[in-house]
Design a protein around this motif. Sequence first.
Motif, PDB file in Angstrom:
ATOM      1  N   TYR A 290       0.945  -1.220  -0.085  1.00  0.00           N
ATOM      2  CA  TYR A 290      -0.219  -0.161  -0.035  1.00  0.00           C
ATOM      3  C   TYR A 290       0.913   1.332   0.279  1.00  0.00           C
ATOM      4  CZ  TYR A 290      -3.806   3.118   1.148  1.00  0.00           C
ATOM      5  OH  TYR A 290      -4.584   4.101   1.311  1.00  0.00           O
TER       6      TYR A 290
ATOM      7  N   THR B  79      -2.411  13.343   4.267  1.00  0.00           N
ATOM      8  CA  THR B  79      -3.529  13.620   3.286  1.00  0.00           C
ATOM      9  C   THR B  79      -3.828  12.122   2.793  1.00  0.00           C
ATOM     10  OG1 THR B  79      -1.831  13.811   1.417  1.00  0.00           O
ATOM     11  CG2 THR B  79      -2.468  15.785   2.660  1.00  0.00           C
ATOM     12  N   VAL B  80      -3.198  11.215   2.374  1.00  0.00           N
ATOM     13  CA  VAL B  80      -3.497   9.842   2.050  1.00  0.00           C
ATOM     14  C   VAL B  80      -4.411   8.982   3.101  1.00  0.00           C
ATOM     15  CG1 VAL B  80      -2.688   7.527   1.213  1.00  0.00           C
ATOM     16  CG2 VAL B  80      -1.265   9.686   0.653  1.00  0.00           C
ATOM     17  N   LYS B  81      -5.820   8.788   2.382  1.00  0.00           N
ATOM     18  CA  LYS B  81      -6.718   7.974   3.424  1.00  0.00           C
ATOM     19  C   LYS B  81      -5.809   6.907   3.913  1.00  0.00           C
ATOM     20  CE  LYS B  81     -10.757   9.426   0.923  1.00  0.00           C
ATOM     21  NZ  LYS B  81     -12.004   8.964   0.140  1.00  0.00           N
ATOM     22  N   ALA B  82      -6.067   6.687   5.250  1.00  0.00           N
ATOM     23  CA  ALA B  82      -5.607   5.611   5.969  1.00  0.00           C
ATOM     24  C   ALA B  82      -3.969   5.349   5.960  1.00  0.00           C
ATOM     25  CB  ALA B  82      -5.998   4.308   5.560  1.00  0.00           C
TER      26      ALA B  82
END
Length: 449
Positions: free
Chosen positions: A52, A91-94
Amino acid sequence: MIRKTVRWLDQRSGTAPFLRKSLRYLFPDHWSFLLGEIALYAFVVLVATGIYLTLFFVDSSSQTVYRGPYAPLHGQRMSEAYESVVNISTTVKAGLLIRQTHHWAADVFAGAIILHLFRVFFTGAYRKPRELTYIIGITILALTLFEAYIGYSMVDDLLSGMGLAIGWSVGMAIPFVGANLMSVLFEGAFPGGQSLWPRMYIVHVFILPVLIGTLLVAHLTLVALRHHTQFKGKRETERRIVGMPAWPAQVPRSVALAFATVGVLFLLGGLVQINPIWLWGPYHTYLSTNGAQPDWYLGWLIGALRMVPSFDITIDGYTLVPNPFWGGIAFPTLVIGFVYLWPWLERRINGDDAFHNVLDRPRDAPLRTALGVGAATTVGVTLLAGSADRADDLFGLSYNGQLWFYRVAFFVLPVLFGVIAYRLCNALVAGERVEADRKRAEEEARATR
Protein backbone atom coordinates in the motif's frame (compact mmCIF):
# COMPACT_ATOMS: atom_id res chain seq x y z
CA MET A 1 -22.65 -32.10 -1.27
CA ILE A 2 -19.40 -31.63 0.67
CA ARG A 3 -18.64 -35.34 0.51
CA LYS A 4 -19.25 -35.42 -3.25
CA THR A 5 -17.09 -32.32 -3.76
CA VAL A 6 -14.21 -33.79 -1.76
CA ARG A 7 -14.49 -37.11 -3.64
CA TRP A 8 -14.51 -35.29 -7.00
CA LEU A 9 -11.39 -33.30 -6.08
CA ASP A 10 -9.58 -36.37 -4.75
CA GLN A 11 -10.33 -38.43 -7.86
CA ARG A 12 -8.80 -35.72 -10.06
CA SER A 13 -5.90 -34.63 -7.86
CA GLY A 14 -5.05 -37.57 -5.62
CA THR A 15 -4.51 -35.27 -2.65
CA ALA A 16 -6.38 -37.24 0.00
CA PRO A 17 -3.32 -39.15 1.35
CA PHE A 18 -1.30 -35.92 1.50
CA LEU A 19 -4.11 -34.03 3.25
CA ARG A 20 -4.68 -36.89 5.68
CA LYS A 21 -0.99 -36.94 6.58
CA SER A 22 -0.88 -33.14 6.86
CA LEU A 23 -3.90 -33.01 9.16
CA ARG A 24 -2.26 -35.60 11.42
CA TYR A 25 1.03 -33.69 11.62
CA LEU A 26 1.87 -33.18 15.31
CA PHE A 27 2.76 -29.80 16.81
CA PRO A 28 4.38 -29.26 20.22
CA ASP A 29 2.04 -27.94 22.90
CA HIS A 30 4.17 -25.13 24.31
CA TRP A 31 3.72 -21.38 24.00
CA SER A 32 7.34 -20.66 23.07
CA PHE A 33 6.89 -22.41 19.72
CA LEU A 34 4.35 -19.74 18.76
CA LEU A 35 7.05 -17.04 18.60
CA GLY A 36 8.02 -18.20 15.13
CA GLU A 37 4.39 -17.99 14.00
CA ILE A 38 4.10 -14.43 15.33
CA ALA A 39 7.15 -13.50 13.25
CA LEU A 40 5.55 -15.07 10.17
CA TYR A 41 2.28 -13.19 10.60
CA ALA A 42 4.12 -9.93 11.26
CA PHE A 43 5.98 -10.46 7.99
CA VAL A 44 2.67 -10.90 6.17
CA VAL A 45 1.47 -7.59 7.64
CA LEU A 46 4.74 -5.97 6.57
CA VAL A 47 4.28 -7.11 2.98
CA ALA A 48 0.61 -6.09 2.84
CA THR A 49 1.13 -2.63 4.32
CA GLY A 50 4.31 -2.14 2.32
CA ILE A 51 2.47 -2.73 -0.94
CA TYR A 52 0.00 0.00 0.00
CA LEU A 53 2.78 2.45 0.88
CA THR A 54 4.60 1.88 -2.41
CA LEU A 55 1.60 3.35 -4.24
CA PHE A 56 2.32 6.79 -2.75
CA PHE A 57 6.06 6.87 -1.97
CA VAL A 58 8.35 8.83 -4.32
CA ASP A 59 11.90 7.44 -4.47
CA SER A 60 13.63 10.70 -5.34
CA SER A 61 16.03 13.04 -3.57
CA SER A 62 15.15 15.94 -5.89
CA GLN A 63 14.45 19.07 -3.88
CA THR A 64 11.02 20.66 -3.68
CA VAL A 65 9.22 23.21 -1.50
CA TYR A 66 6.54 21.86 0.81
CA ARG A 67 3.06 23.35 0.24
CA GLY A 68 1.02 20.71 2.02
CA PRO A 69 -1.40 21.01 4.94
CA TYR A 70 1.13 20.55 7.78
CA ALA A 71 1.78 24.19 8.72
CA PRO A 72 5.12 23.88 10.62
CA LEU A 73 6.82 22.53 7.47
CA HIS A 74 5.16 24.96 5.08
CA GLY A 75 7.66 26.61 2.74
CA GLN A 76 10.62 24.41 3.75
CA ARG A 77 12.87 22.82 1.17
CA MET A 78 12.90 19.02 1.29
CA SER A 79 13.34 15.99 -0.92
CA GLU A 80 10.42 14.54 -2.82
CA ALA A 81 10.88 11.33 -0.82
CA TYR A 82 10.35 13.10 2.50
CA GLU A 83 7.45 15.15 1.10
CA SER A 84 5.72 11.97 -0.09
CA VAL A 85 5.99 10.36 3.37
CA VAL A 86 4.62 13.53 5.00
CA ASN A 87 1.74 13.42 2.53
CA ILE A 88 1.15 9.74 3.32
CA SER A 89 0.91 10.70 6.99
CA THR A 90 -1.37 13.71 6.51
CA THR A 91 -3.43 13.48 3.30
CA VAL A 92 -3.55 9.86 2.03
CA LYS A 93 -6.59 7.95 3.26
CA ALA A 94 -5.51 5.56 6.04
CA GLY A 95 -1.92 6.55 5.21
CA LEU A 96 -0.81 7.24 8.77
CA LEU A 97 -2.50 4.06 10.02
CA ILE A 98 -0.80 1.91 7.38
CA ARG A 99 2.60 3.59 7.80
CA GLN A 100 2.62 3.22 11.58
CA THR A 101 1.29 -0.35 11.37
CA HIS A 102 4.12 -1.10 8.93
CA HIS A 103 6.65 0.30 11.40
CA TRP A 104 5.17 -1.56 14.37
CA ALA A 105 5.12 -4.79 12.34
CA ALA A 106 8.84 -4.34 11.66
CA ASP A 107 9.51 -3.98 15.39
CA VAL A 108 7.40 -7.03 16.25
CA PHE A 109 8.94 -9.06 13.42
CA ALA A 110 12.48 -8.39 14.65
CA GLY A 111 11.50 -8.90 18.30
CA ALA A 112 9.75 -12.22 17.63
CA ILE A 113 12.75 -13.51 15.69
CA ILE A 114 15.14 -12.54 18.49
CA LEU A 115 12.97 -14.17 21.17
CA HIS A 116 12.61 -17.23 18.96
CA LEU A 117 16.41 -17.29 18.64
CA PHE A 118 16.75 -17.19 22.43
CA ARG A 119 14.44 -20.19 22.75
CA VAL A 120 16.36 -22.11 20.08
CA PHE A 121 19.78 -21.25 21.55
CA PHE A 122 19.12 -21.90 25.23
CA THR A 123 17.28 -25.19 24.60
CA GLY A 124 19.74 -26.57 22.04
CA ALA A 125 17.16 -26.77 19.24
CA TYR A 126 19.92 -26.02 16.69
CA ARG A 127 21.69 -29.34 17.24
CA LYS A 128 22.01 -32.07 14.62
CA PRO A 129 20.07 -32.53 12.34
CA ARG A 130 18.74 -28.93 12.40
CA GLU A 131 21.90 -26.89 11.82
CA LEU A 132 20.74 -25.75 8.36
CA THR A 133 17.37 -24.66 9.74
CA TYR A 134 19.21 -22.66 12.39
CA ILE A 135 21.59 -21.03 9.89
CA ILE A 136 18.67 -19.95 7.70
CA GLY A 137 16.97 -18.42 10.74
CA ILE A 138 20.07 -16.38 11.66
CA THR A 139 20.35 -15.22 8.05
CA ILE A 140 16.72 -14.06 8.14
CA LEU A 141 17.49 -12.01 11.26
CA ALA A 142 20.57 -10.41 9.67
CA LEU A 143 18.64 -9.53 6.50
CA THR A 144 15.79 -8.16 8.62
CA LEU A 145 18.13 -5.72 10.39
CA PHE A 146 19.51 -4.52 7.06
CA GLU A 147 16.02 -4.28 5.56
CA ALA A 148 14.83 -2.17 8.49
CA TYR A 149 17.84 0.13 8.18
CA ILE A 150 17.21 0.67 4.47
CA GLY A 151 13.49 1.17 5.17
CA TYR A 152 13.78 4.16 7.45
CA SER A 153 16.77 5.54 5.52
CA MET A 154 14.54 6.08 2.47
CA VAL A 155 12.31 8.57 4.30
CA ASP A 156 15.04 11.28 4.23
CA ASP A 157 13.98 12.90 7.49
CA LEU A 158 16.61 13.99 10.01
CA LEU A 159 16.78 10.51 11.55
CA SER A 160 17.22 8.92 8.13
CA GLY A 161 19.93 11.34 7.10
CA MET A 162 21.90 10.84 10.30
CA GLY A 163 21.56 7.07 9.90
CA LEU A 164 22.84 7.23 6.33
CA ALA A 165 25.74 9.45 7.42
CA ILE A 166 26.71 6.91 10.07
CA GLY A 167 26.37 4.03 7.60
CA TRP A 168 28.54 5.88 5.08
CA SER A 169 31.21 6.51 7.73
CA VAL A 170 31.21 2.87 8.83
CA GLY A 171 31.43 1.71 5.21
CA MET A 172 34.33 4.09 4.58
CA ALA A 173 36.13 2.49 7.55
CA ILE A 174 36.34 -0.91 5.83
CA PRO A 175 40.07 -1.42 5.18
CA PHE A 176 41.30 -1.14 1.58
CA VAL A 177 37.90 -1.31 -0.19
CA GLY A 178 35.70 0.97 1.93
CA ALA A 179 36.16 4.19 -0.02
CA ASN A 180 35.61 2.60 -3.42
CA LEU A 181 32.64 0.60 -2.18
CA MET A 182 30.88 3.64 -0.71
CA SER A 183 31.64 5.67 -3.83
CA VAL A 184 29.83 3.05 -5.92
CA LEU A 185 26.87 2.67 -3.57
CA PHE A 186 26.37 6.38 -2.94
CA GLU A 187 27.36 7.48 -6.45
CA GLY A 188 30.11 9.65 -5.02
CA ALA A 189 30.55 11.24 -1.62
CA PHE A 190 27.85 11.50 1.04
CA PRO A 191 24.96 12.42 0.85
CA GLY A 192 25.03 10.63 -2.49
CA GLY A 193 23.69 11.15 -5.97
CA GLN A 194 20.23 11.00 -7.49
CA SER A 195 20.35 7.24 -8.01
CA LEU A 196 20.76 6.41 -4.29
CA TRP A 197 17.05 6.58 -3.49
CA PRO A 198 15.89 4.39 -6.41
CA ARG A 199 18.55 1.85 -5.41
CA MET A 200 17.41 1.79 -1.79
CA TYR A 201 13.79 1.58 -2.95
CA ILE A 202 14.47 -1.49 -5.12
CA VAL A 203 16.46 -3.18 -2.36
CA HIS A 204 13.81 -2.46 0.28
CA VAL A 205 10.61 -3.27 -1.61
CA PHE A 206 11.83 -6.05 -3.89
CA ILE A 207 15.22 -7.69 -3.35
CA LEU A 208 15.28 -8.10 0.44
CA PRO A 209 11.56 -9.01 0.85
CA VAL A 210 11.95 -11.72 -1.81
CA LEU A 211 15.09 -13.03 -0.10
CA ILE A 212 13.48 -13.02 3.35
CA GLY A 213 10.28 -14.62 2.04
CA THR A 214 12.23 -17.33 0.22
CA LEU A 215 14.28 -18.09 3.32
CA LEU A 216 11.12 -18.20 5.44
CA VAL A 217 9.63 -20.80 3.09
CA ALA A 218 12.87 -22.81 3.21
CA HIS A 219 12.98 -22.50 7.01
CA LEU A 220 9.39 -23.70 7.44
CA THR A 221 9.93 -26.52 4.93
CA LEU A 222 12.93 -27.81 6.85
CA VAL A 223 11.00 -27.57 10.12
CA ALA A 224 8.22 -29.68 8.61
CA LEU A 225 10.62 -32.22 7.08
CA ARG A 226 12.70 -32.68 10.24
CA HIS A 227 9.70 -32.09 12.50
CA HIS A 228 9.62 -29.87 15.58
CA THR A 229 11.79 -30.44 18.58
CA GLN A 230 10.00 -31.11 21.87
CA PHE A 231 10.59 -30.56 25.55
CA LYS A 232 11.49 -33.55 27.70
CA GLY A 233 8.56 -35.25 29.40
CA LYS A 234 7.22 -38.62 30.47
CA ARG A 235 6.27 -39.66 26.93
CA GLU A 236 8.63 -37.59 24.78
CA THR A 237 11.77 -39.37 23.62
CA GLU A 238 14.29 -38.96 20.83
CA ARG A 239 12.29 -41.45 18.73
CA ARG A 240 8.71 -40.67 19.76
CA ILE A 241 6.87 -37.49 18.71
CA VAL A 242 4.24 -36.19 21.11
CA GLY A 243 2.00 -33.22 20.42
CA MET A 244 -1.29 -31.92 19.05
CA PRO A 245 -2.51 -32.81 15.55
CA ALA A 246 -2.82 -30.07 12.96
CA TRP A 247 -6.57 -30.62 12.89
CA PRO A 248 -8.61 -30.00 14.93
CA ALA A 249 -6.07 -28.64 17.46
CA GLN A 250 -3.24 -26.58 15.94
CA VAL A 251 -4.89 -25.01 12.88
CA PRO A 252 -7.67 -23.17 14.79
CA ARG A 253 -5.15 -21.98 17.36
CA SER A 254 -2.78 -20.78 14.63
CA VAL A 255 -5.59 -18.98 12.79
CA ALA A 256 -6.62 -17.28 16.03
CA LEU A 257 -3.02 -16.23 16.64
CA ALA A 258 -2.83 -14.79 13.12
CA PHE A 259 -5.96 -12.67 13.63
CA ALA A 260 -4.71 -11.59 17.08
CA THR A 261 -1.30 -10.57 15.68
CA VAL A 262 -2.83 -8.59 12.83
CA GLY A 263 -5.36 -6.98 15.16
CA VAL A 264 -2.77 -5.94 17.74
CA LEU A 265 -0.48 -4.50 15.05
CA PHE A 266 -3.28 -2.39 13.57
CA LEU A 267 -4.31 -1.26 17.05
CA LEU A 268 -0.74 -0.16 17.69
CA GLY A 269 -0.62 1.55 14.31
CA GLY A 270 -3.82 3.45 15.02
CA LEU A 271 -3.39 4.29 18.70
CA VAL A 272 0.35 4.43 19.50
CA GLN A 273 2.51 7.00 17.71
CA ILE A 274 5.81 5.80 16.31
CA ASN A 275 8.47 7.66 14.31
CA PRO A 276 6.66 11.01 13.85
CA ILE A 277 8.76 12.14 10.89
CA TRP A 278 6.96 15.50 10.70
CA LEU A 279 8.57 16.37 14.04
CA TRP A 280 12.08 15.38 12.94
CA GLY A 281 11.94 17.55 9.84
CA PRO A 282 13.80 17.11 6.53
CA TYR A 283 17.46 16.18 6.52
CA HIS A 284 20.09 18.74 5.62
CA THR A 285 23.82 18.11 5.89
CA TYR A 286 24.33 21.10 8.20
CA LEU A 287 21.88 19.69 10.81
CA SER A 288 23.03 17.25 13.47
CA THR A 289 20.28 15.85 15.69
CA ASN A 290 16.99 16.67 17.35
CA GLY A 291 16.56 13.71 19.67
CA ALA A 292 15.44 11.18 17.08
CA GLN A 293 16.73 7.70 17.86
CA PRO A 294 16.98 4.55 15.72
CA ASP A 295 14.75 1.58 16.41
CA TRP A 296 15.68 -0.56 19.39
CA TYR A 297 17.06 -3.45 17.30
CA LEU A 298 19.69 -1.10 15.78
CA GLY A 299 20.49 0.77 18.99
CA TRP A 300 23.23 -1.68 19.92
CA LEU A 301 25.18 -0.75 16.79
CA ILE A 302 25.04 2.95 17.69
CA GLY A 303 26.13 2.10 21.22
CA ALA A 304 29.09 0.10 19.96
CA LEU A 305 30.24 3.04 17.82
CA ARG A 306 30.01 5.41 20.78
CA MET A 307 31.79 3.15 23.23
CA VAL A 308 34.98 2.63 21.23
CA PRO A 309 37.63 5.23 22.25
CA SER A 310 39.46 7.22 19.61
CA PHE A 311 41.68 4.52 18.16
CA ASP A 312 42.97 4.26 14.58
CA ILE A 313 45.61 1.99 13.08
CA THR A 314 47.92 4.24 11.07
CA ILE A 315 50.97 3.11 9.08
CA ASP A 316 53.33 5.71 7.57
CA GLY A 317 50.66 8.38 7.66
CA TYR A 318 48.02 6.14 6.05
CA THR A 319 44.99 5.25 8.23
CA LEU A 320 44.67 1.55 7.64
CA VAL A 321 41.78 0.89 10.07
CA PRO A 322 39.71 3.96 11.07
CA ASN A 323 37.89 4.17 14.39
CA PRO A 324 34.32 3.40 13.12
CA PHE A 325 35.52 -0.02 11.97
CA TRP A 326 35.71 -1.44 15.50
CA GLY A 327 32.17 -0.69 16.62
CA GLY A 328 30.46 -0.70 13.21
CA ILE A 329 32.09 -3.70 11.52
CA ALA A 330 34.24 -5.75 13.91
CA PHE A 331 31.84 -5.96 16.86
CA PRO A 332 28.65 -6.94 14.94
CA THR A 333 30.72 -9.40 12.88
CA LEU A 334 31.95 -11.07 16.07
CA VAL A 335 28.43 -11.24 17.54
CA ILE A 336 26.77 -12.63 14.41
CA GLY A 337 29.75 -14.90 13.73
CA PHE A 338 29.50 -16.37 17.23
CA VAL A 339 25.79 -17.06 16.77
CA TYR A 340 26.39 -18.63 13.35
CA LEU A 341 29.27 -20.88 14.46
CA TRP A 342 28.04 -21.89 17.91
CA PRO A 343 26.52 -25.30 16.90
CA TRP A 344 29.91 -26.44 15.61
CA LEU A 345 31.83 -24.86 18.48
CA GLU A 346 29.63 -26.65 20.99
CA ARG A 347 30.06 -29.94 19.16
CA ARG A 348 33.82 -29.47 19.27
CA ILE A 349 33.66 -28.75 23.02
CA ASN A 350 31.42 -31.62 24.17
CA GLY A 351 31.96 -34.10 21.32
CA ASP A 352 28.20 -34.64 20.94
CA ASP A 353 27.50 -35.72 17.34
CA ALA A 354 24.19 -37.50 17.98
CA PHE A 355 20.78 -36.63 16.57
CA HIS A 356 18.60 -34.64 18.98
CA ASN A 357 14.82 -34.23 18.91
CA VAL A 358 14.36 -33.58 22.64
CA LEU A 359 15.29 -30.15 23.96
CA ASP A 360 17.49 -29.32 26.93
CA ARG A 361 16.39 -27.15 29.77
CA PRO A 362 18.81 -24.23 30.14
CA ARG A 363 19.94 -25.60 33.50
CA ASP A 364 20.91 -28.91 31.86
CA ALA A 365 23.56 -27.18 29.72
CA PRO A 366 25.24 -24.72 32.10
CA LEU A 367 28.15 -23.81 29.78
CA ARG A 368 25.83 -22.99 26.88
CA THR A 369 23.55 -21.00 29.18
CA ALA A 370 26.46 -19.07 30.69
CA LEU A 371 27.91 -18.18 27.29
CA GLY A 372 24.48 -17.21 25.98
CA VAL A 373 23.82 -14.97 28.97
CA GLY A 374 27.26 -13.39 28.57
CA ALA A 375 26.72 -12.71 24.86
CA ALA A 376 23.26 -11.26 25.48
CA THR A 377 24.67 -9.05 28.25
CA THR A 378 27.38 -7.77 25.92
CA VAL A 379 24.80 -6.72 23.33
CA GLY A 380 22.57 -5.32 26.08
CA VAL A 381 25.35 -3.08 27.40
CA THR A 382 25.97 -1.64 23.93
CA LEU A 383 22.21 -1.13 23.51
CA LEU A 384 22.10 0.93 26.71
CA ALA A 385 25.18 2.86 25.59
CA GLY A 386 23.23 3.87 22.50
CA SER A 387 20.86 5.86 24.72
CA ALA A 388 23.61 7.82 26.50
CA ASP A 389 22.80 11.08 24.72
CA ARG A 390 19.12 10.85 25.63
CA ALA A 391 19.98 10.09 29.27
CA ASP A 392 22.23 13.14 29.26
CA ASP A 393 19.46 15.31 27.84
CA LEU A 394 16.59 13.97 29.96
CA PHE A 395 18.29 13.22 33.29
CA GLY A 396 21.44 15.35 33.19
CA LEU A 397 23.78 12.35 33.35
CA SER A 398 27.27 13.07 32.08
CA TYR A 399 27.63 11.69 28.55
CA ASN A 400 31.35 10.95 28.91
CA GLY A 401 30.79 9.48 32.36
CA GLN A 402 28.15 7.13 30.97
CA LEU A 403 30.45 5.99 28.17
CA TRP A 404 33.25 5.14 30.60
CA PHE A 405 30.78 3.23 32.76
CA TYR A 406 29.59 1.24 29.75
CA ARG A 407 33.17 0.58 28.62
CA VAL A 408 33.94 -1.01 31.98
CA ALA A 409 30.59 -2.81 32.10
CA PHE A 410 31.21 -4.21 28.61
CA PHE A 411 34.04 -6.36 29.99
CA VAL A 412 32.84 -6.93 33.57
CA LEU A 413 29.09 -7.60 33.38
CA PRO A 414 29.13 -10.41 30.76
CA VAL A 415 31.66 -12.36 32.82
CA LEU A 416 29.80 -11.66 36.06
CA PHE A 417 26.37 -12.61 34.72
CA GLY A 418 27.79 -15.62 32.89
CA VAL A 419 29.38 -16.97 36.09
CA ILE A 420 26.15 -16.36 38.02
CA ALA A 421 24.15 -18.20 35.35
CA TYR A 422 26.60 -21.12 35.36
CA ARG A 423 26.52 -21.51 39.13
CA LEU A 424 22.75 -21.10 39.23
CA CYS A 425 22.27 -23.86 36.65
CA ASN A 426 24.50 -26.23 38.61
CA ALA A 427 22.72 -25.36 41.86
CA LEU A 428 19.29 -26.06 40.33
CA VAL A 429 20.44 -29.43 38.97
CA ALA A 430 22.04 -30.33 42.33
CA GLY A 431 18.83 -29.35 44.12
CA GLU A 432 16.81 -31.63 41.86
CA ARG A 433 19.17 -34.52 42.59
CA VAL A 434 18.87 -33.96 46.32
CA GLU A 435 15.08 -33.87 46.04
CA ALA A 436 15.08 -37.04 43.90
CA ASP A 437 17.33 -38.82 46.43
CA ARG A 438 15.02 -37.75 49.26
CA LYS A 439 11.93 -39.10 47.50
CA ARG A 440 13.71 -42.33 46.67
CA ALA A 441 14.75 -42.78 50.29
CA GLU A 442 11.18 -42.15 51.46
CA GLU A 443 9.84 -44.75 49.00
CA GLU A 444 12.41 -47.31 50.10
CA ALA A 445 11.56 -46.63 53.77
CA ARG A 446 7.84 -47.16 53.08
CA ALA A 447 8.59 -50.37 51.15
CA THR A 448 10.54 -51.90 54.06
CA ARG A 449 7.84 -51.25 56.67
